[in-house]
Scaffold this active site. Sequence first.
Site, PDB file in Angstrom:
ATOM      1  N   ASP A 136       0.818  -1.214   0.000  1.00  0.00           N
ATOM      2  CA  ASP A 136       0.000   0.000   0.000  1.00  0.00           C
ATOM      3  C   ASP A 136       0.850   1.261   0.000  1.00  0.00           C
ATOM      4  O   ASP A 136       0.303   2.364  -0.076  1.00  0.00           O
ATOM      5  CB  ASP A 136      -0.941  -0.002   1.215  1.00  0.00           C
ATOM      6  CG  ASP A 136      -2.370  -0.334   0.819  1.00  0.00           C
ATOM      7  OD1 ASP A 136      -2.575  -0.823  -0.310  1.00  0.00           O
ATOM      8  OD2 ASP A 136      -3.279  -0.096   1.629  1.00  0.00           O
ATOM      9  N   ASP A 471     -10.061  -6.605  11.363  1.00  0.00           N
ATOM     10  CA  ASP A 471      -9.980  -8.024  11.697  1.00  0.00           C
ATOM     11  C   ASP A 471     -11.089  -8.429  12.660  1.00  0.00           C
ATOM     12  O   ASP A 471     -11.794  -9.419  12.443  1.00  0.00           O
ATOM     13  CB  ASP A 471      -8.598  -8.353  12.282  1.00  0.00           C
ATOM     14  CG  ASP A 471      -8.157  -7.355  13.344  1.00  0.00           C
ATOM     15  OD1 ASP A 471      -8.936  -6.447  13.697  1.00  0.00           O
ATOM     16  OD2 ASP A 471      -7.015  -7.469  13.821  1.00  0.00           O
TER      17      ASP A 471
END
Length: 758
Positions: A136, A471
């Site tokens: 990223d 998550d």
Amino acid sequence: MANSNSLPLYERVKHRNTLQKVMEFIILFLLLSLLVYRLLSFNNHGLSWSIAFLCELWFTFSWVITMSNKWILVDHKPYPDRLLQWVPKDELPAVDLFVTTADPELEPPIITVNTVLSLLAVDYPTDKLACYVSDDGCSPITFYSLVEASKFAKLWVPFCKKYSVQVRSPFRYFTNNSTLSGINNTSSMEFKHEWKRVKDEYEQLSSKIEDVVRKSINPSDIIECDFSVFSNVQRNDHPTIIKVVLENKEAHSNRSVPHLVYISREKRPKHPHHAKAGAMNVLTRVSGLMTNAPYMLNVDCDMFVNSPNIILHAMCMLLGSKNENENENAFVQCPQVFCDGLKDDPFGNQMIVWWKYVGQGVSGIQGPFYSGSGCVHTRKVIYGLSPNYVKVEETNAKNLMNGKSADEELLDVFGKEFTKSAADALNGKAVCPDTLTETIEAAYQVAGAGYEHGTQWGKKVGWMYGSSTEDALTGLSIHNKGWRSIVYAPDPPAFLECAPTGGPAVMTQQKRWATGLLEILLSKNCPIFGTLFANLRFRQCLGYFSILSWGISSVLELYYAALPAYSLITNSYFLPKGQEPAYYILAAVFLIYTIYTSSEYLRTGQSIRAWWNNQRMGRIISMSAWLFGFVSVILKLLGISETVFEVTRKDQSTSSDEGTEDTEAGKFTFDQSPVFIPPTTMLFLQLTALATALLGLQPPARDGVESGSLETMCSVLLVVCLLPFLKGLFGSGKYGIPLSTIFKSAVLALFFYTLCRY
């Protein structure tokens, strides 16, 4: 003799600790007794008594949740030999490996390279593996490092498998000489020659990467590879870049290496990128087009394989057996274990006890929470299926359909370019192209910034959006559907990762966790709704509540911590006096809780000092990182600001078995972050309160009842907990609290003191 094909592939082992439960009930009884005493004494006390009651009510509720979480501890034991008898090795299901990195400065490429190399070298058929690296940061240095690492992998992977190397990260292997003894034929001349050759090649690889990073060399000047796509790109404004770094064209050769693909998804200004969750969804889509493995393992860039059989073991628990529900378990989560963790855990971030007693405890309910790394997922589950779905054949996933045809529903959910791949995965078809390059054009489409518009990515399928802890939110959505999960803690640990060191790194990580978790609690994704309207079990809901409420706990802990200072400054009291029966209740709670918590550390092989460090850091983190996480979410709800995903700095350890210990490694460090203001303010408050009492500057006691010994002891205990900040007042450099933080904290403490006196 029983048929091996009929035997389960894993065993679920329950542990019951009767003594621990007895102590838990005693503590609960004492806490309830204290609450009853406070209720009966309300009319005779003031505001501080009421605040103490509310705080203790919350602590009692938290203790009930703790008891629920730890009620039955469950461990799992896989039987890989049975799996290999049931499924031939060349017919094992394929697994896609995901590695995420976001910043080449905070996450050095050499760390990412070691993680990738350890994944490529796991004990699993190479033709069943494909490693995808999401960058990223769109860094040409990261891409260059992977290209160079792919060359070294052609030596490293065969070497590891030939000599059954236990540690598959070359950095750890070559700096920890004791690991060499684990190889049967270390004395052979052939091994020594190959070992020396591979070590020299790795040192050359490390030098090349370090030179490029340190000297800011343009990778295109030293390697023949196409770096033109990295020209004139900015970190948050660049097109999609996908490079097949290594393609396994000799799958059945002894020297074959799994696929390796580099991905940097498209980013555009003012376009939502959804941080790590967005990167994971791009990895899922690109891998779905290229290899479409039914299982996916994801790790952070600093989490390398430490047990080479981990994928085989995970398959045992995900495939189940012919006598069990094959679709019950959605994912296998391995605990976070840190390599070269500092002695006695000075920053309280190793979470050994948490994983042992809470992680295995929720395994006795519906399963552990997804912690974002070191986890093997089932692709079907990530695509939104429930455990009670009808066996999918050519009709696609009927439970995804709402009156539309299957193709229309899949199009609305997954997007045009991904419909066929999703249908194949949902139908259990292992369909993938002959070469990876065949799908490059479509892969660019699904990695585009606008691809998810009008689809259900991040809402119903993939990694969920709406929280910086994607998550926990993703795991919660999976549990809401009724799936179970498994915590697997082998010895040696399956994965090792870099522990955040120093105050700033620890605070950044804890703040992000507290922020994201509270975002979930105060949203439509609250686990209470999952229990009421979905398939989340009530005790599993309580388990989620225990972590999602960290931000709320910080506010109540801060209030409770301020009460001793308030009582000493105003010469009042909020704790029972020596002549009151409740005085002995408090003493008993403190004593039994100390024995209870310290015994947990001793049973997990840790020291009393490690127990104290975790207790101390628990108070510091609560009144700093968690508090700022709470404030961030409140500001977001008020529309004042948005929460930000902050990357934690990753530092590769340089220690070895024969090295010397860094005496400065465990010292608390500081920076200009405002997160250090609340603990510094609290320290000033307690010191001021103690000085006020010691110098006799307290006002006359109201109703003749003055502050007592318990208030003084609590204040002293808080000063001891904040000892790193006390040292920081006199430290220098990164070991000293910045003057601006000291000044702001002193002003806040003076303001509190003035309010108390007037």
